[in-house]
Structure formats: structure tokens, C-alpha cells
Motif scaffolding. Structure first.
Motif, mmCIF file in Angstrom:
data_model
loop_
_atom_site.group_PDB
_atom_site.id
_atom_site.type_symbol
_atom_site.label_atom_id
_atom_site.label_comp_id
_atom_site.label_asym_id
_atom_site.label_seq_id
_atom_site.Cartn_x
_atom_site.Cartn_y
_atom_site.Cartn_z
ATOM 1 N N TRP A 1 0.819 -1.215 0.000
ATOM 2 C CA TRP A 1 0.000 0.000 0.000
ATOM 3 C C TRP A 1 0.854 1.266 0.000
ATOM 4 C CZ3 TRP A 1 1.768 2.118 4.411
ATOM 5 C CH2 TRP A 1 2.174 1.252 5.429
ATOM 6 N N ALA A 2 2.103 1.121 0.407
ATOM 7 C CA ALA A 2 3.016 2.266 0.428
ATOM 8 C C ALA A 2 3.911 2.301 -0.804
ATOM 9 C CB ALA A 2 3.883 2.215 1.683
ATOM 10 N N GLY A 3 3.684 1.342 -1.727
ATOM 11 C CA GLY A 3 4.500 1.280 -2.928
ATOM 12 C C GLY A 3 5.922 0.827 -2.663
ATOM 13 N N LEU A 4 6.130 0.133 -1.539
ATOM 14 C CA LEU A 4 7.467 -0.313 -1.179
ATOM 15 C C LEU A 4 7.667 -1.770 -1.584
ATOM 16 C CD1 LEU A 4 7.807 1.300 2.349
ATOM 17 C CD2 LEU A 4 8.785 2.090 0.199
ATOM 18 N N PRO A 5 8.910 -2.132 -1.845
ATOM 19 C CA PRO A 5 9.163 -3.510 -2.283
ATOM 20 C C PRO A 5 8.952 -4.505 -1.167
ATOM 21 C CG PRO A 5 11.227 -2.364 -1.855
ATOM 22 C CD PRO A 5 10.140 -1.329 -1.760
ATOM 23 N N GLU A 6 8.604 -5.729 -1.553
ATOM 24 C CA GLU A 6 8.507 -6.796 -0.569
ATOM 25 C C GLU A 6 9.907 -7.145 -0.086
ATOM 26 O OE1 GLU A 6 6.917 -11.416 -0.294
ATOM 27 O OE2 GLU A 6 6.425 -10.156 -2.016
ATOM 28 N N ILE A 7 10.039 -7.315 1.212
ATOM 29 C CA ILE A 7 11.353 -7.607 1.772
ATOM 30 C C ILE A 7 11.250 -8.839 2.665
ATOM 31 C CG2 ILE A 7 10.903 -5.866 3.547
ATOM 32 C CD1 ILE A 7 13.928 -5.580 3.869
ATOM 33 N N ASP A 8 12.133 -9.788 2.412
ATOM 34 C CA ASP A 8 12.149 -10.983 3.234
ATOM 35 C C ASP A 8 12.505 -10.615 4.681
ATOM 36 O OD1 ASP A 8 11.558 -12.553 1.070
ATOM 37 O OD2 ASP A 8 13.663 -12.993 0.612
ATOM 38 N N HIS B 1 -3.897 -0.806 15.342
ATOM 39 C CA HIS B 1 -4.363 0.549 15.088
ATOM 40 C C HIS B 1 -3.769 1.136 13.808
ATOM 41 C CE1 HIS B 1 -6.324 0.807 18.999
ATOM 42 N NE2 HIS B 1 -5.256 0.198 19.494
ATOM 43 N N GLY B 2 -3.200 0.262 12.963
ATOM 44 C CA GLY B 2 -2.618 0.686 11.697
ATOM 45 C C GLY B 2 -3.449 0.215 10.528
ATOM 46 N N ALA B 3 -2.798 -0.492 9.585
ATOM 47 C CA ALA B 3 -3.457 -0.897 8.343
ATOM 48 C C ALA B 3 -4.638 -1.822 8.567
ATOM 49 C CB ALA B 3 -2.438 -1.566 7.420
ATOM 50 N N GLN B 4 -4.647 -2.549 9.665
ATOM 51 C CA GLN B 4 -5.772 -3.437 9.941
ATOM 52 C C GLN B 4 -6.978 -2.690 10.509
ATOM 53 O OE1 GLN B 4 -5.616 -6.908 9.103
ATOM 54 N NE2 GLN B 4 -3.911 -5.935 8.036
ATOM 55 N N ALA B 5 -6.759 -1.439 10.936
ATOM 56 C CA ALA B 5 -7.852 -0.643 11.519
ATOM 57 C C ALA B 5 -8.567 0.228 10.490
ATOM 58 C CB ALA B 5 -7.306 0.240 12.641
ATOM 59 N N GLY B 6 -7.909 0.503 9.358
ATOM 60 C CA GLY B 6 -8.530 1.366 8.357
ATOM 61 C C GLY B 6 -7.519 1.825 7.327
ATOM 62 N N ASP B 7 -7.884 2.852 6.575
ATOM 63 C CA ASP B 7 -7.053 3.370 5.485
ATOM 64 C C ASP B 7 -6.033 4.357 6.035
ATOM 65 O OD1 ASP B 7 -5.920 4.303 3.190
ATOM 66 O OD2 ASP B 7 -7.771 5.152 2.346
ATOM 67 N N ALA C 1 -12.900 9.762 11.954
ATOM 68 C CA ALA C 1 -14.034 9.460 12.825
ATOM 69 C C ALA C 1 -13.769 8.232 13.683
ATOM 70 C CB ALA C 1 -15.293 9.257 11.977
ATOM 71 N N ASP C 2 -13.038 7.274 13.126
ATOM 72 C CA ASP C 2 -12.697 6.065 13.859
ATOM 73 C C ASP C 2 -11.473 6.337 14.728
ATOM 74 O OD1 ASP C 2 -12.142 3.591 14.855
ATOM 75 O OD2 ASP C 2 -11.964 2.586 12.901
ATOM 76 N N ARG C 3 -11.671 6.430 16.006
ATOM 77 C CA ARG C 3 -10.572 6.739 16.922
ATOM 78 C C ARG C 3 -9.632 5.554 17.149
ATOM 79 N NH1 ARG C 3 -11.047 11.258 20.900
ATOM 80 N NH2 ARG C 3 -12.512 12.757 20.009
ATOM 81 N N GLU C 4 -9.979 4.411 16.592
ATOM 82 C CA GLU C 4 -9.082 3.254 16.688
ATOM 83 C C GLU C 4 -8.026 3.273 15.581
ATOM 84 O OE1 GLU C 4 -9.084 1.010 19.258
ATOM 85 O OE2 GLU C 4 -10.442 2.564 20.016
ATOM 86 N N LEU C 5 -8.170 4.177 14.616
ATOM 87 C CA LEU C 5 -7.202 4.342 13.537
ATOM 88 C C LEU C 5 -6.225 5.442 13.943
ATOM 89 C CD1 LEU C 5 -6.211 3.758 10.647
ATOM 90 C CD2 LEU C 5 -7.907 5.426 9.840
ATOM 91 N N TRP C 6 -4.965 5.083 14.144
ATOM 92 C CA TRP C 6 -4.000 6.009 14.739
ATOM 93 C C TRP C 6 -2.959 6.548 13.764
ATOM 94 C CZ3 TRP C 6 -2.585 3.090 19.922
ATOM 95 C CH2 TRP C 6 -3.722 3.074 20.741
ATOM 96 N N LEU C 7 -3.028 6.155 12.496
ATOM 97 C CA LEU C 7 -2.033 6.597 11.529
ATOM 98 C C LEU C 7 -2.682 7.317 10.357
ATOM 99 C CD1 LEU C 7 0.286 3.450 11.356
ATOM 100 C CD2 LEU C 7 0.564 5.486 12.774
ATOM 101 N N CYS C 8 -1.917 8.191 9.721
ATOM 102 C CA CYS C 8 -2.358 8.863 8.498
ATOM 103 C C CYS C 8 -1.137 9.044 7.603
ATOM 104 C CB CYS C 8 -3.016 10.210 8.810
ATOM 105 S SG CYS C 8 -1.911 11.446 9.545
ATOM 106 N N GLY C 9 -1.375 9.346 6.319
ATOM 107 C CA GLY C 9 -0.234 9.549 5.419
ATOM 108 C C GLY C 9 0.723 8.376 5.401
#
Length: 214
Positions: A127-134, A168-174, A183-191
Motif C-alpha cells: 500500500w506504500a509502494g514499497l518492495p517486498e522484503i524478506d 491501530h494501523g493498516a488493519q484498523a482502516g485506510d 471518525a474512527d478513533r481506533e485508527l491512529w495513523l495517516c499519510g
């Protein structure tokens, strides 16, 4: 002279993504404690920036110091070349030792922070356009293990933001949205990786809990 609090590090400490002045984690903590804030943390700062640009600005004998660093070191290495990630962990550990050696001499209470996982344990950075890393999650754990070890060596307190932010990151929302007050206070990250207002409050709360348990 009023007691001073120095906040060193990266965007985990600043106001920018939490909605404006006074709303970031360090600002909230300073307000709660009634202490003068010297906000040295900067957006995008690496451990090299903290060591060579921020550390020298700490003056006299502050009452409190918080540090948030390491996440950008690891992220930069992944973007440039995943093969560089292990070396980034080692370099960050060395920079923590150098910073804490200097800061311990001030007599301040020092709180270091583990690095949270925006993927919530999946390791999926697509989702961040970053490469998969082992072994990406293992590298993050190595970083946090190094941070905890440095804290033990120098008598600093550990605020476990990695543990606090799980769920509270990607599993909590966009987390790609720029909204500082979703509105969802369980989502703690942006950008993608930045603490929004709720994330900043969670960081403040984790710092306070670490100080209470000292």
C-alpha cells in the motif's frame, strides 16, 4: 529557570500530522506535565540527524528527554535497497548508544520509544509502494530489540509504541489518508506512517505510562 523537556527524533514526536500546533505527542506531554517544551524532533529525521543535528542543542540540565528514532533509518534502507536494512539496524543501535551516553550525563529522565508497525503484523508494505522484503518484520523486531538493549545499558525508560499501536494501523482502516482526526478513533495513523491526533495521544499516554512505571 523552569524545568525543560527536550523532544528529540522524528515525526512520531511532532505536531504536523496530529492537526497542528500543540496536538503532537511531545506537545501533549509537555502540557500535561506543565513543563517547557524544546521540540527538536523533525519530520523525516534519522538517527544520524538526531545524533549530529539535534543532540548538540540540548542545554543545561533538562528534567525530561524523549527520543523517537529508528523508523526512518529502516524505511530509507528498504527504499534504497532491502539488503541495506540489517546495516541500518546496526547503525541505529550505535547512534542510540552515542546519544544516550551523552544524554545520561544531563541527569534527565530519558524515555526511548520502540518503532511501531504500520502493517499491524502482516509485513505487507504494498500500500506504500514499497518492495517486498524478506524477514521485514524480523528486521523491525531487531531494531526494537536494539532500542531496548540500548535503554538498559544507559538507564533509560522504554515506551513500547510497537506494542501499543498493534491493531491501530493498516488493519484498523485506510492509513494512506491524510486525515488527522478520522471518525474512527481506533485508527491512529495517516499519510501511511504518521501518527494522527489519536496516535499522538496514544504516544503521549505510552510515554506517561513508562514514566509512571520507572
Amino acid at each position: 529557570m523552569a524545568p525543560r523537556y527536550y523532544a528529540l527524533g522524528d515525526s512520531m514526536s511532532i505536531d504536523n500530522y496530529a492537526g497542528g500546533p500543540g496536538l503532537g505527542a511531545a506537545s501533549l506531554l509537555a502540557d500535561d506535565l506543565g513543563i517547557e517544551l524544546m521540540l527538536l524532533a523533525r519530520d523525516g529525521a534519522t538517527s544520524e540527524d538526531v545524533l549530529h543535528r539535534q543532540l548538540g542543542q540540548v542545554r543545561d540540565r533538562p528534567a525530561l528527554i524523549t527520543i523517537t528514532m529508528g523508523g526512518n533509518d529502516l524505511l530509507t534502507a528498504i527504499v534504497e535497497s532491502p539488503d541495506k536494512a540489517p546495516a541500518a539496524v546496526e547503525a541505529t543501535a550505535a547512534n542510540y548508544d552515542a546519544c544516550l551516553t551523552s544524554l545520561a550525563a544531563t541527569g534527565a529522565k530519558i524515555v526511548v520509544s520502540t518503532v511501531y508497525d504500520p502493517t499491524d503484523g502482516t509485513g505487507d508494505l504494498s500500500w506504500a509502494g514499497l518492495p517486498e522484503i524478506d524477514e521485514g518484520l524480523a528486521l523491525l523486531e531487531s531494531m526494537n530489540t536494539a532500542i531496548r538493549a540500548a535503554a538498559r545499558r544507559h538507564g533509560a525508560v522504554v515506551a513500547d509504541l510497537h506494542e501499543a499501536f498493534l491493531g491501530h494501523g493498516a488493519q484498523a482502516g485506510d492509513i494512506t489518508r491524510p486525515d488527522s482526526h478520522p471518525a474512527d478513533r481506533e485508527l491512529w495513523l495517516c499519510g501511511h506512517i504518521e501518527p494522527n491526533a489519536w496516535g499522538a495521544q496514544a504516544i503521549r499516554d505510552t510515554w506517561r505510562a513508562a514514566l509512571r512505571g520507572q
